[in-house]
Write a protein that holds these residues in place. Structure first.
Motif, PDB file in Angstrom:
ATOM      1  N   THR A   1       0.835  -1.194   0.000  1.00 40.69           N
ATOM      2  CA  THR A   1       0.000   0.000   0.000  1.00 40.69           C
ATOM      3  C   THR A   1       0.872   1.246   0.000  1.00 40.69           C
ATOM      4  N   GLY A   2       0.275   2.345  -0.424  1.00 44.15           N
ATOM      5  CA  GLY A   2       0.953   3.631  -0.374  1.00 44.15           C
ATOM      6  C   GLY A   2      -0.069   4.739  -0.250  1.00 44.15           C
ATOM      7  N   THR A   3       0.282   5.750   0.522  1.00 37.08           N
ATOM      8  CA  THR A   3      -0.567   6.936   0.651  1.00 37.08           C
ATOM      9  C   THR A   3       0.311   8.109   0.253  1.00 37.08           C
ATOM     10  N   VAL A   4       0.132   8.566  -0.973  1.00 37.28           N
ATOM     11  CA  VAL A   4       1.115   9.419  -1.626  1.00 37.28           C
ATOM     12  C   VAL A   4       0.727  10.880  -1.510  1.00 37.28           C
ATOM     13  N   GLN A   5       1.728  11.685  -1.194  1.00 34.69           N
ATOM     14  CA  GLN A   5       1.522  13.109  -0.971  1.00 34.69           C
ATOM     15  C   GLN A   5       0.921  13.799  -2.192  1.00 34.69           C
ATOM     16  N   ASN A   6      -0.011  14.689  -1.914  1.00 35.17           N
ATOM     17  CA  ASN A   6      -0.590  15.543  -2.942  1.00 35.17           C
ATOM     18  C   ASN A   6      -0.641  16.954  -2.371  1.00 35.17           C
ATOM     19  N   ASN A   7       0.107  17.864  -2.947  1.00 28.98           N
ATOM     20  CA  ASN A   7       0.189  19.221  -2.420  1.00 28.98           C
ATOM     21  C   ASN A   7      -1.075  20.043  -2.650  1.00 28.98           C
ATOM     22  N   HIS A   8      -2.041  19.472  -3.360  1.00 27.02           N
ATOM     23  CA  HIS A   8      -3.217  20.242  -3.748  1.00 27.02           C
ATOM     24  C   HIS A   8      -4.518  19.584  -3.298  1.00 27.02           C
ATOM     25  N   GLY A   9      -4.447  18.827  -2.221  1.00 24.96           N
ATOM     26  CA  GLY A   9      -5.656  18.197  -1.719  1.00 24.96           C
ATOM     27  C   GLY A   9      -5.306  16.965  -0.912  1.00 24.96           C
ATOM     28  N   LYS A  10      -6.294  16.083  -0.755  1.00 24.92           N
ATOM     29  CA  LYS A  10      -6.062  14.842  -0.008  1.00 24.92           C
ATOM     30  C   LYS A  10      -5.010  13.992  -0.712  1.00 24.92           C
TER      31      LYS A  10
ATOM     32  N   GLY B   1      -6.956   9.358  -0.059  1.00 25.35           N
ATOM     33  CA  GLY B   1      -6.437   9.032   1.265  1.00 25.35           C
ATOM     34  C   GLY B   1      -5.596   7.772   1.280  1.00 25.35           C
ATOM     35  N   TYR B   2      -5.814   6.940   2.290  1.00 28.42           N
ATOM     36  CA  TYR B   2      -4.983   5.753   2.512  1.00 28.42           C
ATOM     37  C   TYR B   2      -5.084   4.751   1.363  1.00 28.42           C
TER      38      TYR B   2
END
Length: 641
Positions: free
Chosen positions: A530-539, A565-566
């Motif tokens: 799994t990965g929860t990847v950064q988004n500078n413009h929202g979730k 999200g997750y």
């Protein structure tokens, strides 16, 4: 005198011969040559271009994805047009008088003497009505064409679409294409245009002054047959392609599934999508305009053009490189006190993992473990040799297919990004950066970017224990089912097969007891991350990568759901349904779970049309370093999952 009489007889003989030749020519024209006889009877010869049917496209099981249906173009030769009831003409083909005038002026501008398209793509029903009155409209005639039809309205971005050729394409083709011809604009239609288009034919028809057909000139001896385009057998499995599009409805992202043993792409989902039938017919222009205005950009081919930080799905790559370089062993442990100390800053880890080895590091997605691994890779020759070690690390990452095109058989593929030393020299100053400065790379963040296709391909590499085949969407071409040579070549990442086992052990634990436990498939061993990847413009983006079954893997998959999200919440269950459907042709979980995901609207809110721009770092190197670490802290939850 004798000489004079001799010359006179010679001259007389010449005139007699010329007279005989002229008489013979007149006899041939009037009696023997049929075309002059027909011209004398007010008949005209018309060359009618016969357009071949484009090759059909099938799925891997022989189901039709694209086929052809007939349409009819009205052609006009302006010089031959005589006064007629234009209002009745307009009524029959469904246009207005200003539209008629505009079309006719365009045809005259093109050429008063040559045929050109007046109105495109009349349906068979409309053509039948118009054909009955065609003799009332001198100068007009009809030519048959075929356009694409999509029985299941699926795989739009993969298939692409065709459109009328423009001036640039005509010039580039060296005269093959002519105004009014159709050409592949995107997708497979563009990539395989020479194969799909076939070869035009010509019929030489005799028609009278009332446009009534009088048969083929010279019994068709000068006609040429059209040759239909070759059929393409795609690698797509229509079953899981349709399931993937259903699960991704009202979501932004993509799904890519690949058969590891061949590189054949089984699913190629780009969401939001559109009905490819909208790009066929007389309303095509209006529909294209609407789709271009869609703020979620359905024309973006996300599996090969969208770029995301791989997040935790990248951790196995660092682990494999470190194993091959002899910097760690599967039993190598690092102590995780809930953080990693990067210079004078801490990189948080979601768990207090304590003593952690490689398998546990993968299973728990331990940031601390992989920050230590990355530090060993970058500092292997000492801090003063950071750049040389980084170059070596980067070269190894490129072998896994990141930072370069995989050469999939579609136009427009992105390379993703693996940052260069020069990039960090510009940010931090030449030779003023260390492993702690770029620690975000340890957990697949910062400047590291990958396409969903590249993420799925990494899973193929892990499933195959060290190699991959070029991912491709067309399995075979034509009746002989020809497979391109380049699709059969192995690409090695130069990591010994034995080093993949501990990585796979950890990935199996992720699904069986870790962050993706909810995605377990009864009776199937799936290995994932799994990965929860950064988004500078929202979730954050929800990411899951996997392959199954563990032994003799049949499918590798990457799922990205933007702003969801997750990874365990959305991407993992979507992937598990896709894998189970492909392997068993059924889904064992309750249908209401699938319906819940399919109906859930996760479309991100639209805040601004301005393009997303990453915040720039300041000139002071210490402040830049702080910014980088803060970014890692922001991403700690996603990376751990």
């Amino acid at each position: 005198m004798n000489s004079f009489f001799a010359r006179r007889f010679v001259i007389q003989a010449i005139f007699i011969v010329m007279a005989l030749v002229l008489l013979a020519k007149l006899f041939y024209i009037q009696v023997l040559d049929e075309k002059y006889y027909l011209s004398a009877e007010n008949n005209v010869l018309r060359k009618l271009v016969i357009y071949p049917a484009r090759g059909p496209i099938l799925d891997r099981n022989g189901k039709v994805l694209v086929q052809n249906e007939p349409v009819y173009d009205i052609m006009v030769i302006p010089r031959e047009v005589k006064p007629f009831d234009t209002l009745e003409f307009c009524r029959l083909i469904g246009i207005d008088k200003p539209g008629f005038d505009k079309r006719f002026q365009k045809a005259k501008k093109y050429s008063p003497f040559r045929a050109s398209i007046f109105e495109k793509q009349l349906s068979a029903q409309l053509y039948q009505v118009f054909q009955e009155r065609l003799f009332d409209f001198p100068g007009f005639f009809v030519t048959k064409r075929t356009v694409r039809s999509y029985p299941d309205s699926t795989a739009a971005q993969f298939l692409g679409y065709i459109g009328e050729v423009n001036d640039a394409a005509i010039e580039k083709s060296g005269g093959y294409y002519r105004p009014g011809d159709y050409i592949g604009i995107s997708g497979v239609e563009k990539a395989y245009e020479p194969t799909l288009r076939g070869q035009r034919g010509v019929q030489n028809l005799m028609v009278d002054a009332f446009n009534r057909p009088k048969g083929h000139f010279a019994d068709g001896r000068y006609d040429t047959l059209a040759v239909a385009g070759e059929k393409l057998i795609s690698s797509l499995d229509l079953r899981i392609q349709q399931l993937g599009e259903r699960l991704m409805k009202n979501k932004v992202g993509s799904i890519v599934a690949i058969e590891p043993s061949t590189g054949e792409i089984l699913a190629f989902v780009s969401s939001p999508t559109y009905d490819p039938n909208l790009l066929v017919g007389r309303e095509r222009g209006n529909n294209v305009a609407k789709l271009y205005k869609d703020p979620y950009n359905p024309f973006l081919i996300r599996p090969i053009q969208a770029r995301y930080s791989p997040g935790s799905s990248f951790k196995p790559v660092d682990g494999l490189i470190a194993l091959q370089e002899g910097l760690i062993a599967p039993s190598t442990t690092f102590f995780c006190p809930h953080f990693y100390q990067a210079g004078n800053h801490r990189v948080s880890c979601e768990h207090y993992d304590g003593v952690t080895d490689l398998r546990k590091g993968i299973a728990m997605s331990c940031n601390t473990y992989f920050c230590n691994v990355f530090e060993k890779l970058i500092n292997r020759a000492g801090p003063r040799q950071t750049i040389n070690s980084f170059v070596s690390w980067r070269e190894n990452v490129l072998k896994f297919g990141l930072g370069k095109k995989l050469e999939v058989d579609l136009p427009g593929e992105s390379r993703g990004n693996v940052p260069t030393p020069e990039h960090y020299d510009k940010i931090f100053g030449k030779n003023r950066w260390r492993s702690s400065s770029i620690i975000s790379l340890a957990i697949g963040q910062a400047e590291l970017l990958a396409t969903p296709l590249q993420l799925a391909n990494i899973e193929c590499i892990i499933a195959n224990h060290g190699y991959y085949y070029t991912p491709h969407l067309i399995k075979a071409v034509g009746e002989k089912q020809i497979v391109k040579k380049e699709f059969k070549e192995r690409h090695s990442v130069e990591v010994n097969a034995q080093y993949f086992e501990p990585i796979i052990d950890g990935m199996q634990q992720v699904v069986e007891s870790g962050t993706a436990a909810g995605a377990r498939i009864p009776g199937i061993v799936m290995c994932g991350k799994t990965g929860t990847v950064q988004n500078n413009h929202g979730k954050n983006h929800s990411v899951f990568v996997a392959f199954a079954p563990r032994e003799n893997p049949k499918i590798a998959i990457a799922v990205v759901v933007e702003n969801a999200g997750y990874g365990s919440s959305w991407a993992a269950p979507i992937a598990s349904y896709m894998v189970e459907k492909y392997l068993t042709d059924s889904i064992s979980r309750p249908k209401d779970q699938i319906e819940y995901i399919a109906e859930k609207n996760l479309l991100p809110e639209l805040k601004s049309k301005a393009p997303a721009v990453k915040p720039k770092t300041k000139a002071d190197s210490s402040k830049r370093d702080t910014s980088s670490i803060k970014q890692v802290k922001t991403n700690q939850l996603k990376s751990a999952r």
